[in-house]
Design an enzyme around this catalytic site. Structure first.
Site, PDB file in Angstrom:
ATOM      1  N   MET A   1       0.832  -1.173   0.000  1.00 44.78           N
ATOM      2  CA  MET A   1       0.000   0.000   0.000  1.00 44.78           C
ATOM      3  C   MET A   1       0.883   1.243   0.000  1.00 44.78           C
ATOM      4  O   MET A   1       1.501   1.571   0.994  1.00 44.78           O
ATOM      5  CB  MET A   1      -0.899  -0.008   1.242  1.00 44.78           C
ATOM      6  CG  MET A   1      -1.530   1.323   1.518  1.00 44.78           C
ATOM      7  SD  MET A   1      -2.146   1.550   3.192  1.00 44.78           S
ATOM      8  CE  MET A   1      -0.656   1.773   4.103  1.00 44.78           C
ATOM      9  N   PRO A   2       0.987   1.943  -1.118  1.00 42.58           N
ATOM     10  CA  PRO A   2       1.727   3.197  -1.131  1.00 42.58           C
ATOM     11  C   PRO A   2       0.955   4.290  -0.398  1.00 42.58           C
ATOM     12  O   PRO A   2      -0.274   4.353  -0.489  1.00 42.58           O
ATOM     13  CB  PRO A   2       1.859   3.533  -2.612  1.00 42.58           C
ATOM     14  CG  PRO A   2       1.026   2.568  -3.355  1.00 42.58           C
ATOM     15  CD  PRO A   2       0.530   1.531  -2.421  1.00 42.58           C
ATOM     16  N   LEU A   3       1.684   5.117   0.329  1.00 42.68           N
ATOM     17  CA  LEU A   3       1.106   6.245   1.039  1.00 42.68           C
ATOM     18  C   LEU A   3       1.821   7.507   0.587  1.00 42.68           C
ATOM     19  O   LEU A   3       3.038   7.618   0.724  1.00 42.68           O
ATOM     20  CB  LEU A   3       1.253   6.087   2.551  1.00 42.68           C
ATOM     21  CG  LEU A   3       0.908   7.310   3.408  1.00 42.68           C
ATOM     22  CD1 LEU A   3      -0.547   7.711   3.249  1.00 42.68           C
ATOM     23  CD2 LEU A   3       1.248   7.050   4.858  1.00 42.68           C
TER      24      LEU A   3
ATOM     25  N   TRP B   1      -2.941   5.405  -1.116  1.00 47.23           N
ATOM     26  CA  TRP B   1      -3.463   6.287  -0.072  1.00 47.23           C
ATOM     27  C   TRP B   1      -2.806   7.651  -0.217  1.00 47.23           C
ATOM     28  O   TRP B   1      -1.597   7.745  -0.472  1.00 47.23           O
ATOM     29  CB  TRP B   1      -3.139   5.730   1.314  1.00 47.23           C
ATOM     30  CG  TRP B   1      -3.869   4.479   1.677  1.00 47.23           C
ATOM     31  CD1 TRP B   1      -3.931   3.321   0.953  1.00 47.23           C
ATOM     32  CD2 TRP B   1      -4.626   4.243   2.845  1.00 47.23           C
ATOM     33  NE1 TRP B   1      -4.678   2.391   1.595  1.00 47.23           N
ATOM     34  CE2 TRP B   1      -5.118   2.931   2.783  1.00 47.23           C
ATOM     35  CE3 TRP B   1      -4.926   5.015   3.957  1.00 47.23           C
ATOM     36  CZ2 TRP B   1      -5.913   2.384   3.771  1.00 47.23           C
ATOM     37  CZ3 TRP B   1      -5.700   4.459   4.954  1.00 47.23           C
ATOM     38  CH2 TRP B   1      -6.197   3.160   4.851  1.00 47.23           C
TER      39      TRP B   1
END
Length: 59
Positions: free
Chosen positions: A1-3, A40
């Protein structure tokens, strides 16, 4: 999940923030091949008096 975290001075409207989140998500997903649903993005408004550039406070 990249933030992806965006810190900025206050001033954007809710609609501008929504547009920015959509654009950043799309650009990142296209550049990396990631599923946009997994990206995200946060936007944090930080008052100008808490920023400094070149050794000088903005506020």
């Amino acid at each position: 999940m990249p933030l992806i975290q965006i810190s900025q001075t206050p001033g954007l409207t809710v609609d501008q923030k929504r547009a920015a989140i959509e654009a950043v998500t799309k650009a990142y997903a296209e550049a990396t091949g990631k599923n946009p649903q997994a990206v995200w993005v946060t936007i944090t408004d930080i008052p100008r008096e808490q920023w400094g550039v070149g050794g000088k406070p903005l506020g």
